[in-house]
Design an enzyme around this catalytic site. Structure first.
Site, PDB file in Angstrom:
ATOM      1  N   CYS A 104       0.684  -1.388   0.196  1.00 25.70           N
ATOM      2  CA  CYS A 104       0.326  -0.277   0.138  1.00 25.70           C
ATOM      3  C   CYS A 104       0.636   1.150  -0.041  1.00 25.70           C
ATOM      4  O   CYS A 104       1.759   1.640  -1.066  1.00 25.70           O
ATOM      5  CB  CYS A 104      -1.145   0.460   0.782  1.00 25.70           C
ATOM      6  SG  CYS A 104      -2.541   1.114   1.110  1.00 25.70           S
ATOM      7  N   HIS A 233      -3.680  -5.311   0.875  1.00 27.43           N
ATOM      8  CA  HIS A 233      -2.623  -5.764   1.969  1.00 27.43           C
ATOM      9  C   HIS A 233      -3.360  -7.536   2.447  1.00 27.43           C
ATOM     10  O   HIS A 233      -4.107  -7.343   3.073  1.00 27.43           O
ATOM     11  CB  HIS A 233      -4.004  -4.773   3.405  1.00 27.43           C
ATOM     12  CG  HIS A 233      -3.713  -3.296   3.471  1.00 27.43           C
ATOM     13  ND1 HIS A 233      -2.005  -3.087   3.368  1.00 27.43           N
ATOM     14  CD2 HIS A 233      -3.784  -2.999   2.683  1.00 27.43           C
ATOM     15  CE1 HIS A 233      -2.296  -2.044   3.593  1.00 27.43           C
ATOM     16  NE2 HIS A 233      -3.868  -1.140   3.370  1.00 27.43           N
ATOM     17  N   GLU A 235      -1.358  -8.491   4.644  1.00 25.64           N
ATOM     18  CA  GLU A 235      -1.264  -8.705   5.896  1.00 25.64           C
ATOM     19  C   GLU A 235      -2.174  -8.853   6.936  1.00 25.64           C
ATOM     20  O   GLU A 235      -2.788  -9.300   7.815  1.00 25.64           O
ATOM     21  CB  GLU A 235       0.024  -7.759   6.188  1.00 25.64           C
ATOM     22  CG  GLU A 235      -0.756  -6.648   6.885  1.00 25.64           C
ATOM     23  CD  GLU A 235      -1.117  -5.521   5.381  1.00 25.64           C
ATOM     24  OE1 GLU A 235      -0.685  -6.397   4.828  1.00 25.64           O
ATOM     25  OE2 GLU A 235      -0.842  -4.720   5.739  1.00 25.64           O
TER      26      GLU A 235
END
Lengths: 262, 83
Positions: A104, A233, A235
């Site tokens: 990002c 994302h 994660e």
């Protein structure tokens, strides 16, 4: 015996040090830290001011957020501060094949540093992650098709063509390159890693492509494959397995496997 | 100590779609400003620098643009001395 092997592997993993680099305004460092911690490594959240030597680490990750308030352009200030502090060291780190990843805002930083797509070494950006065509912050799950034929070290554990759900949350994610032929080069070089698709797995326009990025590109790597950036994302979708069993965890596993074998 | 003021105007290159400008245009039209054809959003930096040598200062500011203020993929910019 089995215990010994597992224990041995575990010890190797815990020796891997990951630098999760932050400055004021980054806000995804915890998720990034946890992603690597859960896989048994020794990540550290390090403020750029406190970073002593990048070569103390085996991997550099730049997390998402709004570094320096997104002033000037998203990622531009973070990039300029990295350049001022350690431009030569970072180039050396990359030349030696150590992985550098940006998610990002981290992707925006790598683009502003000129490291992605990184056709040649420059002190200024040769790409841009520009305002989404919708002119607003797009925050929702997106579907990504993995396109890398094996160059990108961050996705080698993911078969080509697999689709994964990864949430996007950004206002500036539309990839622009100076010339049309630069996109051809990206594809020829196997530097396109992820592209946005619809639920049938086909390249589709907004809203499937949240920012109207050219060729639906969501993530790219450099020519060597060890610098990687993506807007969504992984994660945040660490455990969210799709039907094919692939979750965001695969990205972090891939890079660790590369470091272990390096 | 003498100083000079320089203005850097940064705008989008021709052909780059400006979602911010389009959004502002839409909002102004909703407020009744029907005659708007186009809006370009530009950013202006007014920089004060110590020194007297205009040429050197301009060169300095050009470097600032290249290193931070401008992304050459999307931006055009103009550097002007403020008298």
């Amino acid at each position: 015996m089995l215990f010994g092997i597992i224990w041995g592997d575990y010890l190797d993993r815990s020796d891997i040090k990951v630098c999760v680099l932050r400055i004021e305004g980054t806000n995804n460092e915890e998720e990034m830290y946890n992603a690597f911690k859960r896989l048994g490594t020794s990540p550290e959240i390090v403020h750029l001011k406190e970073l002593k030597d990048i070569f103390d680490y085996n991997c550099l990750m730049i997390p998402g957020g709004f570094s320096a308030g997104d002033y000037v352009r998203a990622g531009a200030i973070f990039a300029s501060r990295i350049r001022a502090k350690m431009a030569n060291e970072l180039h050396k780190f990359i030349d030696e094949g150590w992985p550098v990843g940006g998610i990002c805002n981290g992707f925006q930083v790598l683009v502003e540093l000129g490291l992605l797509p990184g056709f040649k070494r420059m002190d200024y950006p040769n790409a841009c992650l520009f305002l989404n065509n919708s002119a607003r912050f797009e925050c929702r799950p997106t579907l990504l098709k993995h396109e890398s034929k094996g160059k990108c070290i961050f996705t080698r554990n993911i078969p080509k063509g697999e689709i994964m759900m990864v949430p996007s949350a950004h206002g500036e994610g539309k990839l622009l390159l100076p010339k049309e032929k630069d996109f051809d080069k990206l594809f020829e070089n196997d530097q396109v890693v992820f592209r946005y698709v619809d639920k049938k797995g086909e390249y589709a326009e907004y809203p499937w492509n949240p920012n109207d990025s050219a060729y639906n590109i969501a993530g790219i790597c450099n020519e060597a494959g060890n610098v990687f950036g993506m807007m969504p994302h992984p994660e945040r979708a660490y455990f969210d397995r799709n039907k094919n069993g692939i979750s965001g965890m695969k990205i972090f596993e891939s890079v660790l496997k590369y470091i272990e074998e390096k | 100590m003498s100083y000079l003021k320089v203005e850097v105007k940064v705008g989008l290159k021709e052909g780059i779609t400006d979602p911010e400008g389009l959004n502002i245009k839409k909002s102004l039209k909703l407020l009744g400003f029907e005659s708007i054809e186009n809006i370009e959003v530009k950013r202006s930096y007014v920089i004060e620098l110590s020194g007297k040598d205009e040429k050197q200062i301009k060169e300095n500011v050009e470097m600032m643009c290249k290193k931070l203020l401008v992304n050459p993929v999307i931006h055009d910019y103009k550097v002007e001395m403020i008298k």
